[in-house]
Design a protein around this motif. Structure first.
Motif, PDB file in Angstrom:
ATOM      1  N   ARG A 117       0.684   1.892   9.344  1.00  7.74           N
ATOM      2  CA  ARG A 117      -0.295   2.923   9.014  1.00  7.74           C
ATOM      3  C   ARG A 117      -0.389   4.016  10.087  1.00  7.74           C
ATOM      4  O   ARG A 117      -0.474   5.188   9.794  1.00  7.74           O
ATOM      5  CB  ARG A 117      -1.667   2.277   8.805  1.00  7.74           C
ATOM      6  N   ASP A 124       1.189   3.539   2.129  1.00  9.24           N
ATOM      7  CA  ASP A 124       1.897   3.807   3.390  1.00  9.24           C
ATOM      8  C   ASP A 124       3.265   3.132   3.388  1.00  9.24           C
ATOM      9  O   ASP A 124       4.208   3.640   3.973  1.00  9.24           O
ATOM     10  CB  ASP A 124       1.093   3.295   4.591  1.00  9.24           C
ATOM     11  N   ARG A 161      -7.968   2.039   7.969  1.00  8.03           N
ATOM     12  CA  ARG A 161      -6.862   1.261   7.405  1.00  8.03           C
ATOM     13  C   ARG A 161      -5.974   0.709   8.509  1.00  8.03           C
ATOM     14  O   ARG A 161      -5.743   1.388   9.497  1.00  8.03           O
ATOM     15  CB  ARG A 161      -6.010   2.125   6.472  1.00  8.03           C
ATOM     16  N   LEU A 180      -4.429  -6.066   7.506  1.00  7.41           N
ATOM     17  CA  LEU A 180      -5.201  -5.752   6.302  1.00  7.41           C
ATOM     18  C   LEU A 180      -6.677  -5.567   6.655  1.00  7.41           C
ATOM     19  O   LEU A 180      -7.212  -6.312   7.482  1.00  7.41           O
ATOM     20  CB  LEU A 180      -5.098  -6.892   5.274  1.00  7.41           C
ATOM     21  N   ASP A 194       0.833  -1.205   0.000  1.00 10.02           N
ATOM     22  CA  ASP A 194       0.000   0.000   0.000  1.00 10.02           C
ATOM     23  C   ASP A 194       0.869   1.257   0.000  1.00 10.02           C
ATOM     24  O   ASP A 194       2.089   1.191   0.147  1.00 10.02           O
ATOM     25  CB  ASP A 194      -0.933  -0.005   1.205  1.00 10.02           C
ATOM     26  N   PHE A 218      -2.866  -1.163   7.491  1.00  9.34           N
ATOM     27  CA  PHE A 218      -1.657  -1.682   6.839  1.00  9.34           C
ATOM     28  C   PHE A 218      -0.473  -1.591   7.805  1.00  9.34           C
ATOM     29  O   PHE A 218      -0.516  -0.818   8.756  1.00  9.34           O
ATOM     30  CB  PHE A 218      -1.288  -0.830   5.619  1.00  9.34           C
ATOM     31  N   PRO A 219       0.610  -2.331   7.512  1.00 11.16           N
ATOM     32  CA  PRO A 219       1.791  -2.220   8.382  1.00 11.16           C
ATOM     33  C   PRO A 219       2.245  -0.759   8.480  1.00 11.16           C
ATOM     34  O   PRO A 219       2.404  -0.095   7.459  1.00 11.16           O
ATOM     35  CB  PRO A 219       2.845  -3.062   7.650  1.00 11.16           C
ATOM     36  N   LEU A 246      -3.582   8.284   9.964  1.00 10.78           N
ATOM     37  CA  LEU A 246      -2.517   8.030   8.991  1.00 10.78           C
ATOM     38  C   LEU A 246      -1.134   8.142   9.622  1.00 10.78           C
ATOM     39  O   LEU A 246      -0.135   8.311   8.924  1.00 10.78           O
ATOM     40  CB  LEU A 246      -2.652   8.956   7.767  1.00 10.78           C
ATOM     41  N   ALA A 279       3.222   8.285   5.692  1.00 17.34           N
ATOM     42  CA  ALA A 279       2.538   9.578   5.788  1.00 17.34           C
ATOM     43  C   ALA A 279       3.385  10.641   6.475  1.00 17.34           C
ATOM     44  O   ALA A 279       3.228  11.830   6.212  1.00 17.34           O
ATOM     45  CB  ALA A 279       1.217   9.402   6.527  1.00 17.34           C
ATOM     46  N   ILE A 301     -13.054   1.907  -0.840  1.00 17.15           N
ATOM     47  CA  ILE A 301     -11.656   1.902  -1.317  1.00 17.15           C
ATOM     48  C   ILE A 301     -10.857   0.783  -0.649  1.00 17.15           C
ATOM     49  O   ILE A 301      -9.909   0.249  -1.234  1.00 17.15           O
ATOM     50  CB  ILE A 301     -10.993   3.290  -1.080  1.00 17.15           C
TER      51      ILE A 301
END
Lengths: 165, 428
Positions: free
Chosen positions: B388, A16, B383, B277, A14, B385-386, B364, A21, B219
């Motif tokens: 994030r 990220d 989200r 995920l 992804d 994700f790793p 984020l 960020a 998304i």
């Protein structure tokens, strides 16, 4: 024709992981490049050379819409991203900023980390030199070809605006 | 042959009588949106192309949300670029720090997006607005720059997947749980390039806010857009709010869908997405007891007034667990003010939660509660994700506001029933 080493990543990488960020405080591709793929491989930006390629599985570039992600890859001088499939916003972003990408499931699946590639971008032909295999990537639709041949989205838009005036 | 509502909306914006999936169109936008992080790249792209005339100063929204208030010198300098641009072009929809909040909560709240619209946003969660019966999608900054210049965008007409939800959601089951369940079923790229149309009797039990939570996360299944047909709930929400006249589009009974799903959600328990995920979804009972160091209530997914009400109702009379921090971030300034008026902020602070100004913040991993190595957070955001929300070895569970709050009280993933018995207010 571009030549380079392929660096292999898995599915669902992804944005990220491409660019965290915390680095979205600049729009400079060279600066962003220093942190490219840092979450997935902290040494990535140090070990790659200009022209090297990112090879990934399904849904590469999923997650946020940040254009910083393809900009960091472009800023690092990578020649191409090959993936089994791309997330749609990332795909559009690459076309729009002129970062070469090819969708080719078989080439991406077969590739091993460190394989050498020769790629003809115009023809979409990917040669995995290490494994002695050749693949044909999906061609871009005509509409997208027009944007690519205009040199990206903004030159394309400028042309359209000029016609409109 | 029948058409989906989305085909009709896109045809109307492309000046055509009908469009087919796969067709490339130039669509006219009703609104373009960028935030403090994505706008500067758009501005650079416009400058590089030498474009100095914008499409419409009243149709380009710039909303400061990601690094609000500025987290460091660089983000302050970046915000200044977007601010100068907005002031120079006299953009009427410029929401500076202190004047707005998270774009995806703000635009619906202010009635700036209405049924039948085409909305293009330089942020991936721009798909949120589809809950109001419109087409909206997230794009990158260069795409957005083109819309700023021309008011148009090239689009490939997406195929539509139909999701029918039957039954009545049980206690503590919200729009968040329905969308997490759906992502778990179709997986993370199950809707890649597609429009997700949500329908069925169960949606009658969901508020407008809960519906926006569903379309917010399309998304996370790879979707291009989400759509919920405008109905009485939508019209009630729009009353006194809609800033423009609107048109309601409906899918024909014989419209073509590329996939059809039909689920009875009666008896469904709250859903949780496990690290790393959003499609690693399990029923709450499967993850109860997992230790968390941090809890976050907020984001464009679940930072609206309804979410804060649910949380405050659970938290009242309790304290945040020792060793855990609980971040509560209202999604917009208006949500914050409303929460103050209703006494919710007092409940959060009495419980020793941290309340901050409207921002995307920790969702984020930007600021305001970033995670350290090996820390685990339960979050109402979108989200996991790793990395994030912070360090690459930190982990995130995604859940609805009630589960996040119950977990903040105990320090491990907890069912809200274990705090309050049964719900005292209707979970939306």
């Amino acid at each position: 024709m571009i030549h380079g080493t392929g660096y292999k990543f898995g599915d669902n990488v992804d944005t990220d992981q491409i660019i965290s960020a915390k680095y979205l405080v600049t729009t400079d591709p060279k600066e962003l490049a220093k942190y490219c793929m840092e979450s997935a491989d902290p040494d990535f930006s140090k070990k790659v050379k200009a022209g090297d390629m990112l090879v990934a599985g399904r849904n590469f570039g999923c997650g946020s819409s940040r254009e910083h992600a393809p900009l960091s890859i472009k800023g690092l001088g990578l020649g191409l991203v090959i993936a089994e499939s791309f997330a749609r916003i990332f795909f559009r972003n690459c076309i729009n900023i002129g970062m070469p990408i090819l969708e080719c499931p078989q080439a991406a699946r077969d590739a091993k980390d460190g394989d050498q590639f020769n790629v003809d971008l115009d023809q979409g032909i990917i040669k995995n030199v290490t494994q002695g295999k050749s693949y044909q990537a999906q061609p871009f639709p005509d509409f997208m070809q027009q944007i690519i041949s205009a040199g990206g989205l903004m030159p394309y838009v400028k042309k359209r605006l000029a016609v409109g005036n | 042959m029948g058409q989906t509502a989305m085909q009709k909306i896109l045809a109307a914006h492309a000046g055509k009588t009908s469009v087919e999936p796969g067709e490339f169109i130039m669509a006219k936008a009703d609104l373009a949106m960028a935030n403090d992080v994505t706008a500067p790249i758009s501005i650079k792209a416009l400058e590089r192309a030498g474009i100095t005339k914008l499409w419409d100063k009243d149709r380009i929204a710039i909303v400061f949300s990601h690094f609000v208030p500025a987290k460091d010198i660089l983000s302050a300098a970046q915000a200044a670029v977007a601010r100068e641009f907005a002031l120079k072009y006299d953009l009427s929809l410029f929401f500076d720090e202190g004047r707005g909040g998270i774009e995806h909560s703000l635009l619906p709240e202010l009635g700036l997006v209405v049924p039948g619209d085409v909305v293009i946003g330089a942020d991936s969660h721009s798909c949120t607005y589809g809950g109001l019966g419109l087409f909206s999608t997230g794009v990158g900054s260069t795409d957005l720059a083109a819309v700023m210049a021309t008011g148009e965008i090239w689009l490939k007409v997406p195929e539509t997947m139909k999701f029918n939800y039957r039954g009545k959601p049980g206690p503590w089951v919200t729009g968040k749980d329905l969308i997490l369940f759906t992502i778990g079923q179709i997986t993370f790229d199950g809707a890649l390039y597609k429009n997700m149309e949500f329908t069925g009797p169960a949606l009658q039990h969901l508020s407008m806010e809960a519906r926006l939570t569903m379309t917010n996360m399309v998304i996370e299944a790879g979707g291009k857009s989400g759509f919920i047909e405008a109905d009485a709930v939508t019209e009630e929400y729009l009353k006194g709010r809609a800033k423009r006249p609107y048109q309601i589009y409906k899918s024909d009974p014989d419209a073509i869908y590329c996939a059809n799903y039909d689920w009875d959600i009666s008896g469904m328990e709250p859903q949780v997405a496990q690290p790393n995920l959003p499609d690693k979804v399990a029923g709450l009972s499967k993850v109860v007891g997992a230790k968390v160091h941090s809890a976050f209530l907020g984001s464009c997914t679940n930072g609206r007034i309804e979410d804060l009400r649910i949380a405050a109702d659970i938290l009242k009379g309790h304290k945040v667990a020792k060793g855990l921090r609980f971040m509560v971030i209202p999604a917009t300034q208006n949500v914050y003010r409303q929460a103050l008026k209703e006494g919710l902020i007092d409940i959060f602070m009495e419980a020793e939660a941290i309340v901050s100004a409207a921002t995307c913040g920790p969702c984020l991993g930007g600021h305001m509660g970033v995670l350290g190595p090996n820390e685990v957070c339960i979050s109402s955001s979108n989200r996991n994700f790793p990395g994030r929300m912070g360090h690459r070895d930190s982990q995130v569970y995604l859940a609805n506001p009630a589960v996040v709050t119950a977990s903040a009280i105990t320090g491990c993933i907890t069912h809200p029933d274990d705090i309050v018995g049964k719900p005292t207010i209707k979970a939306a």
